[in-house]
Design an enzyme around this catalytic site. Sequence first.
Site, short mmCIF file in Angstrom:
data_model
loop_
_atom_site.label_atom_id
_atom_site.label_comp_id
_atom_site.label_asym_id
_atom_site.label_seq_id
_atom_site.Cartn_x
_atom_site.Cartn_y
_atom_site.Cartn_z
N ASP A 89 54.50 70.11 28.83
CA ASP A 89 55.94 70.00 29.07
C ASP A 89 56.72 70.62 27.89
OD1 ASP A 89 58.08 69.39 30.66
OD2 ASP A 89 58.15 67.26 30.15
N LYS A 117 62.34 55.06 23.51
CA LYS A 117 62.33 55.69 24.83
C LYS A 117 61.86 54.63 25.82
CE LYS A 117 60.80 59.75 27.32
NZ LYS A 117 60.54 61.16 27.21
N VAL A 157 66.77 57.10 26.48
CA VAL A 157 66.45 57.07 25.05
C VAL A 157 67.63 56.43 24.31
CG1 VAL A 157 65.78 58.46 23.06
CG2 VAL A 157 65.11 59.20 25.34
N GLY A 176 66.18 61.10 30.53
CA GLY A 176 65.31 62.03 31.23
C GLY A 176 65.20 61.59 32.67
N VAL A 177 64.22 62.11 33.39
CA VAL A 177 64.08 61.78 34.80
C VAL A 177 63.74 60.30 35.00
CG1 VAL A 177 62.71 62.26 36.87
CG2 VAL A 177 63.40 64.12 35.38
N SER A 178 62.84 59.78 34.17
CA SER A 178 62.48 58.38 34.38
C SER A 178 62.58 57.57 33.09
CB SER A 178 61.05 58.30 34.92
OG SER A 178 60.18 58.99 34.05
N ILE A 190 71.25 57.68 23.68
CA ILE A 190 71.34 59.06 23.15
C ILE A 190 70.77 60.11 24.09
CG2 ILE A 190 71.51 58.51 20.70
CD1 ILE A 190 68.51 58.87 20.47
N GLY A 191 70.14 59.68 25.16
CA GLY A 191 69.62 60.68 26.09
C GLY A 191 69.03 60.05 27.33
N1 LIG Z 1 63.02 60.51 18.77
C1 LIG Z 1 64.24 60.94 19.12
N2 LIG Z 1 65.22 61.01 18.21
C2 LIG Z 1 66.45 61.44 18.55
N3 LIG Z 1 66.80 61.83 19.78
C3 LIG Z 1 65.86 61.78 20.74
C4 LIG Z 1 64.54 61.34 20.48
N4 LIG Z 1 63.83 61.41 21.63
C5 LIG Z 1 64.67 61.88 22.56
N5 LIG Z 1 65.90 62.11 22.05
C6 LIG Z 1 67.10 62.60 22.75
O1 LIG Z 1 67.06 62.10 24.07
C7 LIG Z 1 67.12 63.19 25.01
C8 LIG Z 1 66.32 62.82 26.26
O2 LIG Z 1 64.96 62.75 25.91
P1 LIG Z 1 63.83 62.59 27.03
O3 LIG Z 1 62.54 62.82 26.33
O4 LIG Z 1 63.98 61.34 27.76
O5 LIG Z 1 64.23 63.63 28.07
P2 LIG Z 1 63.85 65.13 28.35
O6 LIG Z 1 62.54 65.47 27.69
O7 LIG Z 1 65.04 65.99 28.00
O8 LIG Z 1 63.71 65.08 29.92
P3 LIG Z 1 62.47 64.79 30.83
O9 LIG Z 1 62.35 63.33 30.97
O10 LIG Z 1 62.85 65.49 32.07
O11 LIG Z 1 61.27 65.41 30.13
C9 LIG Z 1 66.59 64.40 24.24
O12 LIG Z 1 67.12 65.59 24.78
C10 LIG Z 1 67.06 64.14 22.82
O13 LIG Z 1 68.36 64.66 22.59
#
Ligand SMILES: Nc1ncnc2c1ncn2[C@@H]1O[C@H](COP(=O)(O)OP(=O)(O)OP(=O)(O)O)[C@@H](O)[C@H]1O
Length: 523
Positions: free
Chosen positions: A149, A55, A39, A34-36, A31-32
């Site tokens: 952040d 995550k 999710v 991030g850099v490292s 569903i997502g």
């Molecule tokens: N608990 C959760 N429930 C539902 N969706 C989530 C949850 N956590 C993260 N996501 C989804 O996953 C995406 C990526 O999350 P992640 O925290 O890895 O990245 P980020 O914060 O956008 O990037 P970075 O790693 O650069 O901080 C989010 O934008 C969100 O849409």
Amino acid sequence: MAYNQEEQNEEEHKKIQYPLDSTCYRILDEIGRGVSAIVYKAICIPMNSSVVAIKAIDLDQSRADLDNIRREAKTMSLLSHPNILKAHCSFTVDRCLWVIMPFMSAGSLQSIISSAFPDGLSEPCIAIVLKETLSALAYLHNQGHLHRDIKAGNILIDSDGTIKLADFGVSASIFEPISGYGSSFSSSSSCLMFTDVAGTPYWMAPEVIHSHTGYSFKADIWSFGITALELAHGRPPLSHLPPSKSLFMKITKRFRFSDYEKTKNSKNYKKFSKGFKDMVGLCLDQDPFRRPTAEKLLKHPFFKSCNKGPDFLVKHVLQGLPSVEQRFKQVKIHRLLSLKKSDGDDDDDPEHGEISKQRRISGWNFNVDGFELDPVLFPTEKDQEISSLKPNYVDDVVKQVDVSELFSDTSTISSPGGSRQSSEVEGVAMNCSGDRRIGGESVSREVMLASLLFLKKSLDDQRQNVMNLISIFHGEQHVVEVNKKDNLIEVIDKLRNEVENEKKKNSALQLEIEFLKSHYSNE
Ligand SMILES: Nc1ncnc2c1ncn2[C@@H]1O[C@H](COP(=O)(O)OP(=O)(O)OP(=O)(O)O)[C@@H](O)[C@H]1O
């Protein structure tokens, strides 16, 4: 070195314990990213197949080491606030840390605006999201924690409109002893300060980038202000620039909102209330000491007059929205298509064409204004005529950066006495400063090095993005329906070249950093 959160926190025994074994979870969808971290939406089989988010943080890619993450998880597990997303548990799986969290079914505000509200949300919706986020922030700060952040990507929303602040990956406690953190920490000034660089570039406060001055809670307030603009316009200011460039612009020219001025003339130009603009202006004061605390900001008329709740968000934001997993798939397809589209872009750039086709590179030069390393070409006759005019680039950089001037703003949006200069730019755009050329002789080597390290990180991130795209090609061809074998081979070749180029840039940068280090240590 495996660890679990349970053994470190007695509080955990009081609540339902999620299993610390990866085989108890079944991953349903990505569903997502991030850099490292990646999710996933997953189910926890022994817990009646309840839905969770996992995550998976790649510990080899992550900045933090396991001890710091462990310490952070322990501290965070003691927090309790309705607007803070608390992890169920975390444990290591090979070289990954799995953080098991409640699944917030609508995902992050960033994923919502990027797929459904590219020009931003309406002001009443923004007010609700920000008020809830600010409550979480005020609580965090009262408990002695910085988030570090704050951005729309870390504000999650559930199907009932509940808002929660998430991602404490870089958060830190101001009350922790120095030795306990990877962060540098200074208590020499009147309040406790961090000096390491943490967060995501576009949202970072100037004092975080300019790290040797230290920063504290007010850095979160700056990021909160940037998040307000992100929600209002669909993106943070300066995000059309590569991260390193945006950082350097903030350091050298101070933060301006000129990129939003264009919005004023566009068809999507939105008008915002005076209260909203004033609130954002207070957060984005260049001087951290003049920014309000989270507690005080909650009393601002903008929030005082916000009397709508989560239902309003359900009706005006969530209704008709595709699921978070569908949206993520769309984003991947979009990225893939834009990558293919940009394949030929370099050829359109005459300068690039000239570099790659006709002229050889003799080295690298530091472009101060662009904060980029530019290739130095073997000179042509014309170049030789003007070459004598160019100063040595290191001296040039050193003489142009006068740190004492960087933050002594004379035309910020708030004056020291609290009186406000007129906000000339409409919308949320504010005139934070003039575009003054910085002169003087004082030198900040830390700024130079920190900036170069940022540039390196940006290159690393780009490399990681390319790697992610390669994995998309390998793993999910059915999603993107790229069936033509020839096309694939061609694109993969280009990606490979890009990775090679990134590697070369990284090595050149490494050399540059080494050079600067030795240059400074020799002085
Ligand atoms: N608990 C959760 N429930 C539902 N969706 C989530 C949850 N956590 C993260 N996501 C989804 O996953 C995406 C990526 O999350 P992640 O925290 O890895 O990245 P980020 O914060 O956008 O990037 P970075 O790693 O650069 O901080 C989010 O934008 C969100 O849409």
